[in-house]
Design an enzyme around this catalytic site. Structure first.
Site, short mmCIF file in Angstrom:
data_model
loop_
_atom_site.label_atom_id
_atom_site.label_comp_id
_atom_site.label_asym_id
_atom_site.label_seq_id
_atom_site.Cartn_x
_atom_site.Cartn_y
_atom_site.Cartn_z
N GLU A 81 33.17 29.94 12.91
CA GLU A 81 32.24 28.82 13.36
C GLU A 81 32.48 27.57 12.50
O GLU A 81 32.27 27.58 11.07
CB GLU A 81 30.47 29.29 13.03
CG GLU A 81 29.81 28.05 13.36
CD GLU A 81 28.24 28.59 13.58
OE1 GLU A 81 27.92 29.84 13.44
OE2 GLU A 81 27.50 27.89 13.19
N LYS A 265 19.40 33.37 10.52
CA LYS A 265 20.98 33.35 11.15
C LYS A 265 21.73 32.19 10.23
O LYS A 265 22.84 32.62 9.89
CB LYS A 265 20.84 33.08 12.48
CG LYS A 265 22.03 33.37 13.29
CD LYS A 265 23.26 32.11 13.27
CE LYS A 265 24.24 32.45 14.18
NZ LYS A 265 25.35 31.33 13.75
N ASP A 281 30.84 46.07 5.32
CA ASP A 281 30.07 46.12 6.67
C ASP A 281 28.84 45.35 6.70
O ASP A 281 28.08 45.48 6.47
CB ASP A 281 29.58 47.91 6.34
CG ASP A 281 29.09 48.10 7.54
OD1 ASP A 281 28.74 47.50 8.60
OD2 ASP A 281 28.61 49.42 7.84
N HIS A 379 28.68 19.25 13.24
CA HIS A 379 29.19 20.09 13.98
C HIS A 379 30.17 19.46 14.95
O HIS A 379 31.19 19.98 15.16
CB HIS A 379 27.96 20.72 14.98
CG HIS A 379 27.62 21.91 14.43
ND1 HIS A 379 28.43 23.22 14.60
CD2 HIS A 379 26.53 22.58 13.79
CE1 HIS A 379 27.92 24.34 13.98
NE2 HIS A 379 26.75 23.78 13.39
C1 MEV Z 1 23.85 27.59 13.37
O1 MEV Z 1 24.92 28.61 13.30
C2 MEV Z 1 22.69 27.90 12.33
C3 MEV Z 1 21.69 26.92 12.30
O2 MEV Z 1 20.86 27.28 13.70
C4 MEV Z 1 20.57 27.50 11.17
C5 MEV Z 1 19.35 26.85 11.16
O3 MEV Z 1 18.75 26.43 12.29
O4 MEV Z 1 18.94 26.92 10.32
C6 MEV Z 1 22.05 25.61 12.01
#
Ligand code: MEV
Length: 435
Positions: A81, A265, A281, A379
């Site tokens: 990513e 995430k 892992d 991004h």
């Molecule tokens: C994207 O890979 C991760 C985000 O969505 C984390 C977040 O929203 O805090 C940008």
């Protein structure tokens, strides 16, 4: 290692970056060689999993600027990513101004579970097992003499009763096992399988499952950082506004599971990248992280963001971190070995502390962007490059096409293909001899 700050690294040609990194890490350049050839050959891969038909590569980027417990560290991150490596590095730079990341970890204790079924009286059986605790622990301790010699081995035995289940009441025995520098699944599973017959005799029941728990909540890592408020200012955003926006964003994740999943995430973007780089892992780490985030019965944020007395932003991240530096893929994968060496870690706990620091940095990167200009701007340029490549742009066309799509705020494969076509046509008209 001298410093994890390598000014201009991003703009240095790819071919020169490994040497620069090796020099900063005060290591011989050969140390980084496994990464130049994808890290693994097919023969080695054939010994790792079944039915191997080839290799699958991912980029490894270098997380810069990290100071973890006073030590400068360059962090290899394996991830597909865009923005993650840049985000973590930039936030580590802000955290440097507050001394970096301060991290502690508990003993590397894992939990092995044994499910005991068909017990007449679960309460009496529980006590009978506890009466034999010392013998059972001694038995488990003798299973792995090497681990014992290194200071690991059995630590405790807990007996839980599950009163209500679809199959009625049953007992769960937890073996607490110190696995030192291993991830520990093999050691714990072996110990559980060895103890099971004794537990069956003592309880009068049948021991069914014997397996490690990925909710490694005895093997926790706690990282914190302080970001001086002035460091948070950028463009038209005052530091105070950025700080408060980050705290508001965290509050959302603290109270809402839909947001917490995405927030966590973002943490795992950083965590997994280092876990994968070191051959560990990552499914185990993911499972443990999310189960830990739901430990209160409600899924919530793994991190916290607050304002301290001086108005600075303080962040914390606490999570299980069952990673090893011995055994498994970490031992046989040359790039995983290189990663461990580059970071200069000598124990699994040191590695775990770096990983959680990267998770905290990555969380900050996401919240800072979300709370200010939005996530897409940062991004976009990297994403646009990927889209341009997917559209078939050659290396001298990628940046141009990506820049045009970002300027037009349309980053799509069809637009990339159009621009590519336009450029090719232009080239044809400008230089007919090339056609
Ligand atoms: C994207 O890979 C991760 C985000 O969505 C984390 C977040 O929203 O805090 C940008």
């Amino acid at each position: 290692m001298s410093s994890s700050r390598i000014p201009g690294f991003y703009n240095t040609p790819l071919a020169q970056r490994p040497a620069l990194a090796a020099a900063a890490a005060e290591q011989p350049p050969e140390q980084l060689a496994p990464w130049s050839s994808g890290g693994l050959n097919a023969e080695a891969a054939d010994h790792m999993v079944e039915n191997v038909i080839g290799l699958h590569s991912l980029p490894v980027g270098l997380g810069l600027n990290f100071i973890v417990n006073g030590r400068e560290v360059l962090v290899p991150m394996v991830i597909e990513e865009p923005s993650v490596v840049a985000g973590a590095s930039f936030m580590a730079k802000l955290a440097r101004a507050g001394g970096g990341f301060f991290v502690t970890s508990s003993a590397p204790e894992m939990i092995g579970q044994m499910q005991v079924l068909e017990v007449d009286d679960v309460h009496s059986a529980r006590l009978k097992i506890l009466e034999q605790k010392s013998e059972l622990l001694a038995e488990a301790d003798g299973i792995d003499p090497l681990l014992k010699k290194l200071g690991g081995g059995s630590r405790d035995l807990e007996v839980r009763i599950i009163e209500e289940s679809p199959i009625g009441p049953f007992i769960v025995v937890h073996l607490i096992y110190d696995v030192r520098d291993a991830m520990g699944a093999n050691a714990v599973n072996t110990a559980c399988e060895r103890l099971a017959p004794k537990i069956a005799i003592i309880s009068g029941g049948r021991v069914h499952l014997r397996i490690l728990s990925n909710l490694a909540d005895r093997r926790l890592v706690r990282a914190r950082c302080v970001i001086p408020v002035a460091e948070l200012a950028f463009d038209d955003f005052a530091g105070e506004r950025v700080r408060d926006g980050i705290i508001e964003a965290w509050a959302f994740a603290a109270c809402d599971s839909y947001r917490a999943a995405t927030h966590n995430k973002g943490i795992m973007n950083g965590v997994d990248a280092v876990v994968i780089a070191t051959g560990n892992d990552w499914r185990a780490i993911e499972a443990g992280a999310h189960a830990y985030a739901a430990r209160s019965g409600r899924y919530t944020s793994l991190s916290t963001w607050k304002k301290d007395r001086d108005g600075n932003l303080t962040g914390t991240l606490e999570m299980p971190m069952a990673v090893g530096i011995v055994g498994g893929a970490t031992r046989v994968h040359p790039a995983a070995q290189a990663a461990v060496k580059l970071m200069g870690v000598r124990t699994a706990s040191e590695l775990a502390e770096i990983i959680v620091s990267v998770g905290l940095a990555q969380n900050l990167a996401a919240l800072r962007a979300l709370a200010t200009e939005g996530i897409q701007r940062g991004h976009m340029s990297l994403h646009a490059r990927q889209v341009a490549i997917a559209a078939g742009a050659s290396s001298d066309q990628i940046d141009k096409i990506a820049a045009q799509m970002v300027a037009e705020k349309t980053v799509r494969i069809d637009r990339a293909e159009e621009i590519l076509k336009e450029q090719t046509e232009k080239r044809y008209f400008n230089y007919p001899s090339e056609g």
